[in-house]
Design an enzyme around this catalytic site. Structure first.
Site, PDB file in Angstrom:
ATOM      1  N   ARG A   1       0.842  -1.207   0.000  1.00 37.69           N
ATOM      2  CA  ARG A   1       0.000   0.000   0.000  1.00 37.69           C
ATOM      3  C   ARG A   1       0.871   1.248   0.000  1.00 37.69           C
ATOM      4  NH1 ARG A   1      -4.272  -0.309   4.733  1.00 37.69           N
ATOM      5  NH2 ARG A   1      -4.901   1.675   3.773  1.00 37.69           N
TER       6      ARG A   1
ATOM      7  N   CYS B   1      -1.223   6.266   8.925  1.00 41.19           N
ATOM      8  CA  CYS B   1      -1.647   4.925   8.465  1.00 41.19           C
ATOM      9  C   CYS B   1      -2.833   5.121   7.539  1.00 41.19           C
ATOM     10  CB  CYS B   1      -1.987   4.025   9.662  1.00 41.19           C
ATOM     11  SG  CYS B   1      -3.332   4.646  10.698  1.00 41.19           S
TER      12      CYS B   1
END
Length: 295
Positions: free
Chosen positions: A194, A252
């Site tokens: 990611r 995050c």
């Protein structure tokens, strides 16, 4: 109470605080009124698996529900899991019976995932005696300790007073300013794929990639089977990405696992640590924010 816990507590330590050594069944809880157990689990995201044993059927004895998705997020904000106001947090915490002298122990059903977010929120609201249960519910079950199911019972209102400290957080404006100043190191807790932009984001409408000049330290690299790695190994992981010891801002997907980095960084002695509350849900959605994709 003989001692307080402010970062991590093991299942054995918690069991000894709750039960008499002679109580092998775990039916008789010691009369420590200031120990408060909170289940801070949230549904899994991405490719995470949903645990077989979870709230409400499996809980630590007398645990209460810290509902991060509903009661402890700012639902007026389109971004997920953002901090509520101090007034709202205080109201919800008092409803759980949180007192000014409560020793809070938070846990989740993944081992180490969302519990750190609850830990960080309490810290930001001025409550220091809060610890994360190392290994969470899975470790408690593996230890053979007693569990119960969520019960409906009357909870006396607590007297906790929330005092929000904005120094715990970074905003997108702070991140933009830091792109030039580079005074803080932005650390991304998402998985490597990611971070590099090799896979699509789990939330619709969010671009892939990462914040320019940020570094990657997946939160999953700091634990094994839900248990935190040894402190010396954690220290090595942080030194590998931040040898100068710069102040760090943890990010995050939605501000949850960034708090795992904040927790472990504090355990390793880092003092200047913040969390980007909007995290990638905000940065990846804003077309005007620069994004880096690496091969």
């Amino acid at each position: 109470m003989p001692s307080t816990f402010q970062q991590i507590i093991s299942c054995r330590q918690l069991h000894e605080l709750l039960f008499s050594p002679l109580d092998l069944t775990g039916d008789s809880v010691k009369p420590f009124s200031n120990i408060l157990l909170l289940d801070a689990s949230i549904p899994p995201v991405g490719n995470m698996c949903s645990p077989e044993k979870q709230w409400p059927d499996f809980t630590l004895p007398y645990a209460k529900r810290f509902d991060l998705n509903k009661n402890f997020s700012d639902l007026s904000n389109p971004l997920p899991h953002t901090m509520p106001s101090a007034e709202h947090f205080q109201q919800q915490a008092r409803a759980l019976g949180v007192m000014t002298d409560s020793q809070i122990v938070v846990y989740d059903d993944q081992g180490l995932f969302s519990a750190a977010r609850a830990w960080y929120m309490f810290r930001a609201m001025g409550h220091k005696n809060v610890a994360v249960l190392d290994g969470g519910l899975p470790a408690w079950l593996a230890s053979g300790y007693s569990v119960s199911s969520a019960a409906s019972f009357v909870t006396d209102s607590g007297n906790f007073t929330a005092t929000f400290c904005k120094e715990y957080f970074f905003s997108s404006q702070n991140i933009v300013s830091n792109l030039n100043a580079q005074e803080h190191l932005i650390v991304d807790a998402r998985a490597k794929e990611r971070f590099k932009g090799k896979v699509a984001e789990p939330r619709e409408g969010i671009r892939s990639g990462h914040i320019p000049c940020s570094v990657n330290l997946p939160f999953s690299d700091l634990s094994y089977n839900g248990h935190l790695l040894a402190k010396n190994i954690l220290a090595e992981r942080f030194k590998a990405i931040n040898s100068p010891g710069k102040p760090m801002v943890m990010s995050c997907g939605s501000g949850v696992t960034a708090c795992v980095l904040a927790l472990t960084a504090e355990m390793c002695g880092y003092k200047q640590v913040k969390v980007y509350d909007g995290s990638w849900s905000e940065w990846g959605a804003g077309a005007y924010f620069p994004v880096v994709v690496t091969q």
